[in-house]
Design a protein around this motif. Structure first.
Motif, PDB file in Angstrom:
ATOM      1  N   SER A   1      -2.944   4.641  -0.844  1.00  0.00           N
ATOM      2  CA  SER A   1      -4.059   4.101  -1.624  1.00  0.00           C
ATOM      3  C   SER A   1      -5.405   4.554  -1.067  1.00  0.00           C
ATOM      4  O   SER A   1      -6.313   4.920  -1.816  1.00  0.00           O
ATOM      5  CB  SER A   1      -4.003   2.570  -1.644  1.00  0.00           C
ATOM      6  OG  SER A   1      -2.991   2.105  -2.498  1.00  0.00           O
TER       7      SER A   1
ATOM      8  N   THR B   1      -3.899  -1.460   0.446  1.00  0.00           N
ATOM      9  CA  THR B   1      -3.713  -0.905  -0.886  1.00  0.00           C
ATOM     10  C   THR B   1      -4.743  -1.536  -1.817  1.00  0.00           C
ATOM     11  O   THR B   1      -5.424  -2.496  -1.460  1.00  0.00           O
ATOM     12  CB  THR B   1      -2.300  -1.191  -1.434  1.00  0.00           C
ATOM     13  OG1 THR B   1      -2.177  -2.592  -1.687  1.00  0.00           O
ATOM     14  CG2 THR B   1      -1.232  -0.768  -0.437  1.00  0.00           C
ATOM     15  N   ALA B   2      -4.835  -0.991  -3.031  1.00  0.00           N
ATOM     16  CA  ALA B   2      -5.784  -1.551  -3.999  1.00  0.00           C
ATOM     17  C   ALA B   2      -5.400  -2.962  -4.412  1.00  0.00           C
ATOM     18  O   ALA B   2      -6.232  -3.710  -4.938  1.00  0.00           O
ATOM     19  CB  ALA B   2      -5.860  -0.650  -5.225  1.00  0.00           C
TER      20      ALA B   2
ATOM     21  N   TYR C   1     -12.774  -1.039  -5.214  1.00  0.00           N
ATOM     22  CA  TYR C   1     -12.019  -0.398  -4.128  1.00  0.00           C
ATOM     23  C   TYR C   1     -12.689   0.863  -3.591  1.00  0.00           C
ATOM     24  O   TYR C   1     -12.863   1.012  -2.384  1.00  0.00           O
ATOM     25  CB  TYR C   1     -10.609  -0.083  -4.624  1.00  0.00           C
ATOM     26  CG  TYR C   1      -9.650   0.365  -3.544  1.00  0.00           C
ATOM     27  CD1 TYR C   1      -9.167  -0.528  -2.592  1.00  0.00           C
ATOM     28  CD2 TYR C   1      -9.195   1.688  -3.481  1.00  0.00           C
ATOM     29  CE1 TYR C   1      -8.269  -0.122  -1.614  1.00  0.00           C
ATOM     30  CE2 TYR C   1      -8.289   2.098  -2.523  1.00  0.00           C
ATOM     31  CZ  TYR C   1      -7.836   1.192  -1.588  1.00  0.00           C
ATOM     32  OH  TYR C   1      -6.955   1.595  -0.616  1.00  0.00           O
TER      33      TYR C   1
END
Length: 351
Positions: free
Chosen positions: A24, A314-315, A330
């Motif tokens: 990510s 991660t997102a 993000y």
């Protein structure tokens, strides 16, 4: 735009979690226009650099020991030569040998900017016993806890069982002091379970912490900054698998849900954010951290649980989702972390 080395994998039990975070992070950095230099570390401590070290580590994690096609990757117990040609390093290494100050010390020696906390804050944040002692020094509210060592447990089992029962009662939670992300944590509801939990923790770490159980909601916030840290809106962890927020609940699909912002009184949310900022500053953290809390159901009392200096990234991880709920997307979050890393490195140069 910058040339960013993303380091992932590592020797800890959170190896696979690191790979997911790294994928990510690298996608987000590329979308923002940065050049990404991926570097993996195997479970044995070998550094991999080449065309696709992430794919190589993912193949190994999936049980396929074969390497991907293409030029062979560097495989050595030393950092790759590319380290000297990057602008900043983004470590995405969860747990021991990554989140504990080890890679941060290497980067300090190499005089290379890196994202996140320095050696001291990383080491303190990784060791639950030392972390709790620092928090106690700053007067931050915590659950009652007892520390012991593997040797003390092996030599004084009956005495220590009695001591923990008298000090904390049941249920209580047994944790290795130096493993991250709920690894090795056990819940004990009676003396027999406590002995088994201490045996399990002693097999994983030399130092062990036992904490009193509380009937509480689990609330987390994300922190971002260096000298003037900002704190996200609080989010509540809703556990869908198991009796408590263990490794399976944290990382298995459907194990937990995040409610962000959490449904909290304004005064309580403000208190959580204030304590999180104090905890961040107490260990001299930098860049990022996730701070976890218990909110007692009966009294509404806020209790600080722990700080994580390299949270899941991660997102859809809690850290980034809390910033998303606070209005920071993000890709912009990644940009801000690189800016903070470069600012901190420049500040050190002015010593």
């Amino acid at each position: 735009m910058y040339r960013v080395m993303v380091v992932f994998g590592g020797r800890s039990g959170e190896h696979e979690v690191s790979l997911a975070s790294a994928r990510s992070v690298m996608e987000g950095l590329r979308k923002a226009g940065h050049e990404v230099v991926p570097v993996g570390i195997t479970r044995e401590g070998r550094w991999l650099a080449g065309e696709d070290p992430l794919r190589e580590l993912e193949a190994a994690a999936g049980g396929n020991a074969g390497s991907p096609s293409g030029p062979p990757a560097l495989a050595a117990h030393r950092p790759p030569a590319e380290l000297e040609s990057v602008d900043v390093v983004f470590p995405v290494l969860h747990g021991p040998y990554g989140e504990d100050g080890t890679i941060q010390g290497l980067l300090e020696l190499a005089d290379i900017p890196y994202v996140g906390a320095g050696v001291l804050a990383s080491a303190v944040g990784m060791d639950k016993i030392t972390m709790k002692k620092v928090f106690a020094h700053h007067g931050l509210p915590q659950v009652r806890w007892v520390e012991l060592t593997r040797r003390r447990w092996q030599e004084r089992r009956k005495e220590l069982l009695r001591e923990v029962e008298e000090e904390l009662g049941f249920p209580c939670f047994v944790k290795p002091s130096n493993l991250g992300s709920s690894v090795g944590i056990s819940r004990a509801a009676e003396p027999g379970e406590l002995a088994a939990a201490l045996d399990a923790a002693a097999a994983l770490d030399r130092r062990i912490i036992v904490e009193a159980g509380v009937d509480a909601r689990e609330v987390e916030v994300s922190v971002l900054g260096n000298e003037a840290p900002e704190v996200s809106v609080p989010g509540e962890i809703l556990i869908r698998k198991g009796d408590f927020y263990d490794y399976e609940a944290k990382y298995s699909e459907g194990g937990m849900e995040l409610e962000a912002p959490a449904d909290l009184p304004q005064e309580t949310a403000g208190e959580i954010r204030r304590i999180a900022r104090t905890a961040f500053e107490a260990i001299d953290a930098a860049g990022m951290a996730r701070v976890d809390f218990f909110l007692e159901r009966r009294t509404g009392r806020v209790l600080l649980n722990e700080i994580n200096t390299i949270p899941g990234f991660t997102a859809t991880s809690v850290y980034s989702r809390l910033w998303e709920a606070s209005g920071l997307p993000y890709e912009r979050l990644l940009e801000r972390l690189i800016e903070l890393a470069l600012e901190r490195h420049a500040e050190k140069k002015r010593r």
